[in-house]
Design a protein around this motif. Structure first.
Motif, PDB file in Angstrom:
ATOM      1  N   ALA A  71       0.888  -1.168   0.000  1.00  0.00           N
ATOM      2  CA  ALA A  71       0.000   0.000   0.000  1.00  0.00           C
ATOM      3  C   ALA A  71       0.920   1.210   0.000  1.00  0.00           C
ATOM      4  O   ALA A  71       1.504   1.553   1.031  1.00  0.00           O
ATOM      5  N   LEU A  72       1.081   1.819  -1.169  1.00  0.00           N
ATOM      6  CA  LEU A  72       2.118   2.832  -1.357  1.00  0.00           C
ATOM      7  C   LEU A  72       1.512   4.187  -1.690  1.00  0.00           C
ATOM      8  O   LEU A  72       0.575   4.280  -2.485  1.00  0.00           O
TER       9      LEU A  72
ATOM     10  N   MET B 210       5.510   5.594   1.854  1.00  0.00           N
ATOM     11  CA  MET B 210       5.194   6.873   1.217  1.00  0.00           C
ATOM     12  C   MET B 210       6.398   7.253   0.347  1.00  0.00           C
ATOM     13  O   MET B 210       7.247   8.063   0.741  1.00  0.00           O
ATOM     14  N   PRO B 211       6.516   6.658  -0.840  1.00  0.00           N
ATOM     15  CA  PRO B 211       7.726   6.822  -1.661  1.00  0.00           C
ATOM     16  C   PRO B 211       7.742   8.063  -2.533  1.00  0.00           C
ATOM     17  O   PRO B 211       8.652   8.227  -3.352  1.00  0.00           O
ATOM     18  N   GLU B 212       6.773   8.975  -2.370  1.00  0.00           N
ATOM     19  CA  GLU B 212       6.713  10.150  -3.244  1.00  0.00           C
ATOM     20  C   GLU B 212       8.003  10.961  -3.231  1.00  0.00           C
ATOM     21  O   GLU B 212       8.361  11.579  -4.238  1.00  0.00           O
TER      22      GLU B 212
ATOM     23  N   LEU C  48       5.531   8.768  11.245  1.00  0.00           N
ATOM     24  CA  LEU C  48       5.021   9.478  10.071  1.00  0.00           C
ATOM     25  C   LEU C  48       6.133  10.262   9.388  1.00  0.00           C
ATOM     26  O   LEU C  48       6.312  10.173   8.171  1.00  0.00           O
ATOM     27  N   ARG C  49       6.912  11.007  10.156  1.00  0.00           N
ATOM     28  CA  ARG C  49       7.967  11.826   9.569  1.00  0.00           C
ATOM     29  C   ARG C  49       9.041  10.964   8.932  1.00  0.00           C
ATOM     30  O   ARG C  49       9.557  11.285   7.849  1.00  0.00           O
TER      31      ARG C  49
ATOM     32  N   GLY D 161      10.870   7.463   2.589  1.00  0.00           N
ATOM     33  CA  GLY D 161      10.219   6.587   1.618  1.00  0.00           C
ATOM     34  C   GLY D 161      10.342   5.115   1.956  1.00  0.00           C
ATOM     35  O   GLY D 161       9.996   4.258   1.134  1.00  0.00           O
ATOM     36  N   GLU D 162      10.835   4.792   3.166  1.00  0.00           N
ATOM     37  CA  GLU D 162      11.085   3.397   3.524  1.00  0.00           C
ATOM     38  C   GLU D 162       9.790   2.585   3.591  1.00  0.00           C
ATOM     39  O   GLU D 162       8.721   3.114   3.873  1.00  0.00           O
TER      40      GLU D 162
END
Length: 258
Positions: free
Chosen positions: A109-110, A133-135, A156-157, A163-164
């Motif tokens: 789920a990215l 979150m790889p954006e 979160l940060r 992006g891990e």
């Protein structure tokens, strides 16, 4: 109604399963987001649906936004603004719909796929599931507004800035994922949970679900007063009377419906 990349099924009474099916990685393009919103709006209105399961076909739950489509945006004036709007609509419709949503995540789920899951009420994940979150790796960002609802600030940060990929077991430990299951058990467990919710008073479920977002934005005193108000209102409903009768008569309540 179903669409080429979204399937709608009804495996048990009062439960709808909405499946994202856009090979190879269920990336979200503009038409899929618009169709997704339309299906949620339909389910919002249906009296024969009391709970929704959101899942996906294939090995990846959702790889996020369609990067090829995003790369092409901007060639036509207004594209970027319209794309932002339909993206917001997909997330906020999930939050605003009157029916609870159980998310069943397999594989990755990215990015927007993770945000999609975070907008649901309960996340179940397979043992091989992971979240990221790889954006930042393609010079973009966004999503913290939603993810801060389920993730501790430090996690979160770290996810947003590195992006891990984080395995489902770690997010289960942090409380963001409700349970982690063998892949074969994931969808049956999600449907069973949805059926349990669907068996409750529909009016109470809708009212409680609607209160979540409001209570999040209020202080403790104001939030609990709001809950007391709707609890008093609910206690006078015919469904509450039926629930109490069923409790004392040691039977399942009958809330009617199709």
């Amino acid at each position: 109604m179903s669409t080429p990349h979204l399937r709608l099924e009804f495996p048990v009474p009062f439960v709808a399963v909405l499946t994202l099916d856009r090979p190879p990685v269920n990336a979200l393009d503009w038409p899929t987001r618009e169709a997704f919103v339309a299906l949620l709006e339909e389910l919002h209105e249906r009296d024969d649906v009391r709970c929704i399961v959101l899942t996906a076909a294939g090995r990846i739950f959702c790889a996020g936004a369609d990067i090829r489509e995003k790369q092409a945006l901007g060639a036509k004036p207004g594209d970027l603004m319209r794309a932002d709007r339909v993206t917001r609509d997909a997330f906020f419709t999930l939050l605003d719909i009157a029916k609870p949503v159980v998310c069943a995540v397999q594989g990755g789920a990215l990015g927007a796929g993770f945000v999609l899951a975070a907008c649901c009420d309960i996340i179940l994940a397979s043992e091989d599931a992971y979240f990221a979150m790889p954006e930042i790796d393609v010079g973009q960002g966004g999503g913290a507004s939603f993810l801060q609802r389920i993730l501790p600030p430090a996690k979160l940060r770290r996810m947003m800035l590195t992006g891990e990929r984080v395995p489902a077991a770690e997010l289960h430990r942090l409380g963001a994922v409700e349970s982690v299951l063998p892949a074969a058990d994931l969808l049956p467990a999600a449907i069973a949970l949805a059926a349990t919710i669907a068996a409750k008073s529909p009016t109470a479920v809708r009212r409680i679900r609607a209160s979540f977002g409001t209570v999040e934005a209020l202080g403790l005193r104001e939030g609990f007063r709001l809950e007391q108000g709707y609890t008093t209102e609910l206690s006078r409903s015919t469904e509450a009377e039926e629930a109490r009768r069923a409790f004392f008569e040691k039977r399942k309540p009958d809330f009617g419906g199709r």
